[in-house]
Design an enzyme around this catalytic site. Structure first.
Site, short mmCIF file in Angstrom:
data_model
loop_
_atom_site.label_atom_id
_atom_site.label_comp_id
_atom_site.label_asym_id
_atom_site.label_seq_id
_atom_site.Cartn_x
_atom_site.Cartn_y
_atom_site.Cartn_z
N LEU A 82 -1.72 -1.85 -1.35
CA LEU A 82 -1.64 -1.12 -2.62
C LEU A 82 -2.29 0.24 -2.45
CD1 LEU A 82 -0.18 -2.19 -5.04
CD2 LEU A 82 -2.34 -2.84 -6.04
N ASP A 83 -1.48 1.20 -2.11
CA ASP A 83 -1.99 2.55 -1.90
C ASP A 83 -2.25 3.23 -3.24
OD1 ASP A 83 -2.50 4.95 -0.29
OD2 ASP A 83 -0.70 5.70 -1.28
N ASP B 240 -13.85 1.52 1.28
CA ASP B 240 -13.28 1.85 -0.02
C ASP B 240 -13.53 0.70 -0.98
OD1 ASP B 240 -12.13 4.13 1.13
OD2 ASP B 240 -10.40 2.96 1.81
N GLU C 135 -0.79 4.51 6.59
CA GLU C 135 -0.28 5.49 5.62
C GLU C 135 0.48 6.62 6.31
OE1 GLU C 135 -4.24 6.06 4.19
OE2 GLU C 135 -3.93 4.86 2.39
N GLU D 51 -4.68 -2.64 5.82
CA GLU D 51 -5.78 -1.73 5.53
C GLU D 51 -6.97 -2.48 4.94
OE1 GLU D 51 -4.75 2.11 3.47
OE2 GLU D 51 -6.43 1.51 2.22
N GLU D 52 -6.72 -3.62 4.34
CA GLU D 52 -7.78 -4.38 3.67
C GLU D 52 -8.51 -5.36 4.59
OE1 GLU D 52 -8.71 -3.54 0.71
OE2 GLU D 52 -7.04 -2.17 0.42
N ASP E 280 -5.64 -5.00 -5.21
CA ASP E 280 -5.59 -4.79 -3.75
C ASP E 280 -5.59 -6.15 -3.06
OD1 ASP E 280 -5.72 -2.00 -3.31
OD2 ASP E 280 -7.89 -1.99 -3.62
N ASP F 276 -0.42 -1.05 4.06
CA ASP F 276 -1.41 -0.74 3.03
C ASP F 276 -0.86 -1.44 1.79
OD1 ASP F 276 -2.99 0.22 1.04
OD2 ASP F 276 -2.70 2.34 1.49
P1 AHM Z 1 -8.83 11.57 -3.08
O1 AHM Z 1 -9.24 10.84 -4.29
O2 AHM Z 1 -9.96 11.89 -2.15
O3 AHM Z 1 -8.01 12.80 -3.37
O4 AHM Z 1 -7.91 10.57 -2.23
C1 AHM Z 1 -6.64 10.22 -2.67
C2 AHM Z 1 -5.91 9.60 -1.55
C3 AHM Z 1 -4.47 9.33 -1.89
O5 AHM Z 1 -3.63 10.38 -1.49
C4 AHM Z 1 -4.19 8.05 -1.16
O6 AHM Z 1 -3.16 7.34 -1.75
C5 AHM Z 1 -5.50 7.33 -1.30
O7 AHM Z 1 -6.49 8.34 -1.26
C6 AHM Z 1 -5.72 6.38 -0.17
O8 AHM Z 1 -6.73 5.49 -0.50
P2 AHM Z 1 -6.40 3.93 -0.81
O9 AHM Z 1 -5.44 3.45 0.23
O10 AHM Z 1 -7.74 3.29 -0.69
O11 AHM Z 1 -5.83 3.84 -2.18
MG MG Z 2 -3.85 3.78 0.94
#
Ligand code: AHM
Ligand code: MG
Length: 355
Positions: A138-139, A84, A295, A113-114, A90, A136
Site C-alpha cells: 500500500l504505497d 515508516d 517503488e 516493503e513491509e 498496510d 509495496d
Molecule cells: P513525503 O511525505 O516525504 O513527500 O513522501 C511521500 C512519498 C510518496 O511519494 C510515496 O508514495 C511515499 O512517500 C512512500 O512511502 P510509503 O511506501 O511508506 O507510503
Molecule cells: Mg511506498
C-alpha cells in the site's frame, strides 16, 4: 529491454491491438491472450498476474470501506523495517498479497516493503516455480486516513537460483532491466490496474458491478512533454542547488505543481497527462526516500514502456542500478522524456559549478 522470456516482438502493441475494441475484455482474458508473447510460456506468469489481480480486488474492497470498519490508523506493530509508521491497512494489504501468492504456488518467494527478509513460498504439489515477486502493498499509506488515493506496486523477476532448491536473496537483487512484469493498482476515484510484461502498457478499470478489471486504457503512451512537476516543495531548502534551480525554472515557466504524496498516484497522473515526478535527496534521506525494488524499478519499467524516462539524480538510468540490499533507497526523476532530459541538462550544468 526488460525480460529474458519475452519474444522480441515489435513495439509492444501487439496483444492489445489484436483485441476488438467494441467489447468488454477482462484482465483474465487479456492475460491469457498475452501468454503467447512469451517464448517459454508455461502459464506461471499468467497465474501470478491473476493472483495479483485477485489480491487487488480484496484490498480494494477493504480500502473502500476503511472508514466504516475499524481499519483506519496506525497498526499495533508500530514501524516497519524501513522505519515508516505502519498503518492497519498496510498490514492487511501485505497479508492478502502474501496469502494470494502463496495459495497458487506460482512463485517461489516474495519480498515486501513491509517485511525485513524475503518470504519463501512452499512448493504446491510437484510444481517448481521460476518466479519471485516484490511489492509495496500500500504505497502512500499515510494518505489512507484522509481518503486520498493509495496504491499497490509490484514487480516480477525470473529467479536466478536453481529451481530445485529454495529461492535466495540473489533472486531479488537483480537490476530492474530483469523485471519480466511490473504493475500497480491505484485505488482512486475508480480502481485501475496498470501493468506491463515488456510489451507495452495497458490499464484495466475495475467494474464493481461485475467485479472484474476491464481493459480501459490500451497501449498507454506518456506525453513527450508536460506542464506539471511533482515534488514535495516543502523540502526545497534541503535540495541540492541544481534541483532548486530546476524547480525555480518550472515555476518561472508557470508549470503547475501537483503533489499527492502517494507516488503511485502522482506517477499515474503523469503517465496520462505528462509531467515529471521528483524525489531527490534531502537532509533526512540523503540517499533518497523511495525504495528501488518496490517503488522505483516497477514504476520505471512502466514509464519506460510507455515512452518515458526514469533516472536518479546521479543521472543513472534507474533500471540499470544493481541493488545491494532488499530495502535500498534511491533518488528518482521520472516522467515525460523531454522533461527528464531537461532536468538532466540542469544537473549537468549546475553540478559543474563551484559551490
Ligand atoms: P513525503 O511525505 O516525504 O513527500 O513522501 C511521500 C512519498 C510518496 O511519494 C510515496 O508514495 C511515499 O512517500 C512512500 O512511502 P510509503 O511506501 O511508506 O507510503
Ligand atoms: Mg511506498
Amino acid at each position: 529491454m526488460a525480460t529474458s522470456t519475452k519474444k522480441p516482438s515489435g513495439n509492444g502493441a501487439t496483444t492489445a491491438a489484436s483485441i476488438p475494441g467494441n467489447r468488454i475484455v477482462t484482465l483474465d482474458e487479456f492475460i491469457i491472450r498475452s501468454e503467447k508473447d512469451f517464448e517459454y510460456a508455461t502459464g506461471e506468469l499468467t497465474g501470478l498476474l491473476r493472483d495479483i489481480g485477485v489480491a487487488a480486488k480484496i484490498i480494494n474492497r477493504e480500502v473502500n470501506k476503511a472508514g466504516l470498519v475499524n481499519i483506519l490508523g496506525a497498526s499495533d506493530s508500530g514501524e516497519n523495517t524501513s522505519g515508516d509508521m505502519q498503518q492497519k491497512l498496510d498490514v492487511y494489504a501485505n497479508e492478502k498479497l502474501i496469502e494470494c501468492l502463496k495459495n497458487s504456488g506460482e512463485c517461489c518467494a516474495v519480498a515486501s516493503e513491509e517485511n525485513k527478509d524475503i518470504i519463501l513460498v512452499p512448493q504446491v504439489g510437484s510444481k517448481k516455480s521460476h518466479y519471485v515477486v516484490m511489492f509495496d502493498p500500500l504505497d502512500g499509506s499515510s494518505n489512507i486516513d484522509v481518503n486520498v488515493s493509495v496504491g499497490t506496486i509490484f514487480a516480477i523477476y525470473r529467479r536466478k537460483s536453481d529451481p530445485n532448491g529454495p529461492a535466495t536473496i540473489e533472486d531479488f537483487l537483480q537490476p530492474g532491466t530483469r523485471q519480466v512484469a511490473a504493475g500497480y493498482v491505484l485505488y482512486g476515484t475508480s480502481t485501475i490496474l496498470v501493468y506491463t510484461t515488456g510489451n507495452g502498457v495497458n490499464g484495466f478499470t475495475l467494474d464493481p458491478s461485475i467485479g472484474e478489471f476491464c481493459l480501459s486504457h490500451r497501449n498507454m503512451r506518456i506525453p513527450e512533454n508536460g506542464q506539471t512537476y511533482s515534488v514535495n516543495q516543502g523540502y526545497y531548502s534541503k535540495f541540492d542547488l541544481e534541483m532548486r534551480r530546476y524547480i525555480d525554472q518550472c515555476s518561472d515557466m508557470n508549470y503547475g505543481l501537483r503533489y499527492i504524496g502517494s507516488m503511485v498516484s502522482d506517477v499515474h497522473r503523469i503517465l496520462i497527462q505528462g509531467g515529471i515526478f521528483l524525489y531527490p535527496s534531502t537532509r533526512k534521506y540523503p540517499k533518497g526516500k523511495l525504495r528501488l525494488l518496490y517503488e522505483c524499478n516497477p514504476l520505471s519499467m512502466i514509464v519506460e514502456q510507455a515512452g518515458g524516462k526514469a533516472i536518479n539524480t546521479q543521472l543513472k538510468r534507474i533500471l540499470d542500478m544493481v541493488p545491494s540490499e532488499l530495502h535500498q533507497r534511491g533518488t528518482i526523476a521520472i516522467g515525460s522524456p523531454a522533461m527528464v532530459d531537461e532536468l538532466q541538462a540542469f544537473i549537468e550544468r549546475y553540478s559543474a559549478l563551484p559551490l
